[in-house]
Design an enzyme around this catalytic site. Structure first.
Site, PDB file in Angstrom:
ATOM      1  N   ASN A  37      32.731  48.321  41.799  1.00 54.82           N
ATOM      2  CA  ASN A  37      32.063  47.367  42.703  1.00 54.82           C
ATOM      3  C   ASN A  37      32.784  47.303  44.033  1.00 54.82           C
ATOM      4  OD1 ASN A  37      33.289  45.630  40.368  1.00 54.82           O
ATOM      5  ND2 ASN A  37      33.089  44.076  41.924  1.00 54.82           N
ATOM      6  N   ASP A  38      33.198  46.169  44.521  1.00 52.55           N
ATOM      7  CA  ASP A  38      33.595  46.010  45.927  1.00 52.55           C
ATOM      8  C   ASP A  38      34.609  47.043  46.440  1.00 52.55           C
ATOM      9  OD1 ASP A  38      32.560  43.708  44.817  1.00 52.55           O
ATOM     10  OD2 ASP A  38      34.222  42.428  45.402  1.00 52.55           O
ATOM     11  N   TRP A  62      30.466  46.031  34.596  1.00 56.02           N
ATOM     12  CA  TRP A  62      31.520  45.189  35.148  1.00 56.02           C
ATOM     13  C   TRP A  62      32.352  44.640  34.000  1.00 56.02           C
ATOM     14  CZ3 TRP A  62      33.267  40.163  34.891  1.00 56.02           C
ATOM     15  CH2 TRP A  62      34.145  39.774  35.907  1.00 56.02           C
ATOM     16  N   SER A  98      39.233  41.521  43.974  1.00 54.42           N
ATOM     17  CA  SER A  98      39.177  42.096  45.324  1.00 54.42           C
ATOM     18  C   SER A  98      40.260  41.588  46.254  1.00 54.42           C
ATOM     19  CB  SER A  98      37.806  41.816  45.929  1.00 54.42           C
ATOM     20  OG  SER A  98      36.876  42.673  45.337  1.00 54.42           O
ATOM     21  N   ARG A 160      38.915  33.285  45.748  1.00 55.22           N
ATOM     22  CA  ARG A 160      39.205  34.722  45.662  1.00 55.22           C
ATOM     23  C   ARG A 160      38.901  35.529  46.923  1.00 55.22           C
ATOM     24  NH1 ARG A 160      35.054  33.612  41.981  1.00 55.22           N
ATOM     25  NH2 ARG A 160      33.043  34.430  42.630  1.00 55.22           N
ATOM     26  N   ASP A 161      39.378  36.771  46.868  1.00 59.47           N
ATOM     27  CA  ASP A 161      39.101  37.841  47.830  1.00 59.47           C
ATOM     28  C   ASP A 161      39.814  37.645  49.178  1.00 59.47           C
ATOM     29  OD1 ASP A 161      37.460  38.514  45.722  1.00 59.47           O
ATOM     30  OD2 ASP A 161      35.636  37.752  46.666  1.00 59.47           O
TER      31      ASP A 161
HETATM   32  C1  FRU Z   1      32.271  40.401  44.400  1.00 58.81           C
HETATM   33  C2  FRU Z   1      33.283  39.968  43.373  1.00 58.81           C
HETATM   34  C3  FRU Z   1      34.519  39.369  44.019  1.00 58.81           C
HETATM   35  C4  FRU Z   1      35.584  39.580  42.981  1.00 58.81           C
HETATM   36  C5  FRU Z   1      35.188  40.911  42.410  1.00 58.81           C
HETATM   37  C6  FRU Z   1      35.479  41.077  40.955  1.00 58.81           C
HETATM   38  O1  FRU Z   1      31.412  41.395  43.921  1.00 58.81           O
HETATM   39  O2  FRU Z   1      32.718  39.050  42.449  1.00 58.81           O
HETATM   40  O3  FRU Z   1      34.372  38.028  44.407  1.00 58.81           O
HETATM   41  O4  FRU Z   1      36.865  39.589  43.512  1.00 58.81           O
HETATM   42  O5  FRU Z   1      33.800  41.071  42.636  1.00 58.81           O
HETATM   43  O6  FRU Z   1      35.146  42.352  40.519  1.00 58.81           O
END
Ligand code: FRU
Length: 489
Positions: A37-38, A62, A98, A160-161
């Site tokens: 993903n990200d 996921w 992320s 997060r992130d």
């Molecule tokens: C966005 C997200 C982020 C998180 C990550 C986990 O797609 O949900 O907020 O850090 O993916 O995989």
């Protein structure tokens, strides 16, 4: 390499050994096996560009998030690198989520990421704990984790992130927050030494109904303004806007350290395709602001490549710009032209009503540039049919004169999601740039004022491209078809 990383590598190799490549991207970054993903930690370090990404090496869904890694010297050819980080600390044991990368004064690559823990040990039912963690590397491959740098604030779960940048003598960090009152916010932190972080302020609070979390914030200057990009959770569809479960928003304004973010243009949608989420930007050494997004699919959407041992890919890298009317533009980086392995150009011509012409017999990995003089056309609909198979699958990318919009229509796209997405165009001449890969279609309009990124999963066999005109004539004033090679060294 520690035992967790070794096990993860072995699993990816196993998935890759039996991978079915019918939909595997030729020029988009995708996991060798498993899930992506990200995009994370985008940077230029020690002479190479690095792209890390959210990665489950064990299955194409996921799950247990690691940081996968690819690198490139020139943004044209990419090299697969070993998995960079596995969830192996108490604070990140259920996911290395992320985050972003910066280079310290001492020349180390420093990454900040979210450590994720399921409180009941298995899933979201028991709630989550998320905090911001730091790891350091001197070769971009081996990371020494330094643990928690920003602990979870009291009463907050979704946190997060982290996206970090340096300005003057200080370091700044934005992070997505599900606020105590249920709204989505982005918080700003400041540090002098990269380790001690103090809360500065709430930088932005979502103005959209339903939004309870802003994931993946990114805050950067572009010309004389600042742009805040984020991925809202909970937004509702509204006409042509936000049709996806996952969509991306941005806000333009003015900001200087120590001050509030003064918004001048609130919440536009970035990329109107069927699959675009969690983008991240970085500053290239030559001053370009470059972006990669995730061509997202969610648990609620069919993702047929999961049967093939892999799932999800990133968009092509895009250069950002900002117009006087506060539109964030995206255009494929110039380096992408370096992947072209053959070009056919067609002289200007006029299509009759209901006429359709084949312009490529089999284009799995390519690019089409087309210019249509709308003022000299009477068609109600004009455009391209791509990924057309003998079995009858096809994706339509066409200008609809009644709505003044270009539509990406997946009503017969093969396996996977259906439905259509559209973007408005202006002016009497329509210029479209379309990138086609084995399971994606990216459309760029008006020099990047609009983009639409979508995944498609056509059936077996050759993939034809046709140009067509419906209920009137169409003046095609320029047309080029490029074949695109693979990005892997
Ligand atoms: C966005 C997200 C982020 C998180 C990550 C986990 O797609 O949900 O907020 O850090 O993916 O995989």
């Amino acid at each position: 390499m520690n035992e967790d990383l070794r096990r993860a590598e072995a699993s990816v190799e196993k998935l890759a050994a039996t991978r079915n490549d019918r939909w595997y991207p030729r020029f988009h970054i995708a996991p060798v096996g498993g899930w992506l993903n990200d995009p994370n930690g985008l940077c230029h370090y020690n002479g190479r560009y690095h792209v890390y990404f959210q990665h489950d090496p064990y299955r194409p869904t996921w799950g247990l998030m690691h940081w996968g890694h690819v690198s490139s010297a020139d943004l044209i050819q990419w090299r697969r690198e070993p998995i960079a980080m596995a969830p192996d600390l108490a604070g990140d044991r259920h996911g290395v989520f992320s985050g972003s990368a910066v280079v310290s004064e001492a020349g180390e690559l420093v990454v900040y990421y979210t450590g994720h823990v399921w409180l009941n040990g298995v899933d979201r039912a028991g709630g989550v704990r998320q905090c911001q963690m730091m790891a350091v590397s001197t070769d971009a491959n081996h990371f020494e984790k330094r643990g928690v740098v920003i602990d979870t604030p009291e009463g907050i779960a979704q946190f997060r992130d982290p996206k970090v940048w340096r300005q003057g003598d200080s370091w700044y960090l934005v992070v997505g927050v599900g606020a105590r009152d249920g709204s989505g916010e982005i918080w700003l932190y400041v540090s002098d030494d990269m380790v001690d972080w103090r809360f500065d302020r709430v930088l932005y609070r979502s103005t959209l109904p339903g939004v309870f979390m802003l994931e993946c914030p990114d805050f950067f200057p572009l010309g004389d303004r600042w742009v805040l990009v984020f991925s809202p959770m909970g937004a509702h569809p509204d006409g042509f806007e936000r049709r996806n479960v996952h969509n991306v928003g941005y806000v333009v304004g003015h900001w200087r350290p120590g001050g509030d973010f003064e918004v001048v243009a609130d919440h536009a949608e970035l990329d109107k395709g069927g699959n675009f989420y969690a983008p991240q930007t970085f500053l290239a050494p030559d001053g370009r602001r470059l972006l990669l997004g995730w061509m997202a699919g969610g648990p609620d959407q069919p993702m047929p490549s999961q049967q093939d041992g892999w799932c999800s890919q990133l968009t092509v890298m895009r250069e950002l710009g900002l117009t006087a009317d506060h539109t964030l533009t995206m255009w494929p980086i110039a380096e992408l032209d370096g992947l072209r392995i053959g070009t056919d150009t067609v002289d200007a011509f006029v299509l009759d009503a209901e006429e359709s012409r084949v312009i490529a017999d089999d284009l799995t990995s390519g690019e089409i540039g087309i210019e249509i003089d709308l003022a000299a056309s009477t068609a109600e609909r004009v455009g391209l049919i791509v990924h057309a198979t003998t079995g009858g699958d096809e994706t339509m990318i066409a200008y609809d004169v009644q709505t003044g919009r270009v539509v990406t229509d997946r009503h017969r796209s093969g396996a996977g999601q259906r439905g259509y997405r559209s973007a408005a165009v202006v002016g009497g001449t329509l210029r479209m740039r379309i990138l086609l890969d084995a399971s994606s279609v990216e459309v760029f309009l008006d020099g990047g004022r609009e983009a639409m990124s979508s995944v498609v999963f056509p059936g077996d066999g050759e993939r034809r491209v046709e140009v067509f005109s419906e209920a009137g004539t169409a003046a095609i004033t320029a047309l080029a078809v490029h074949r695109i090679g693979t990005i892997y060294e």
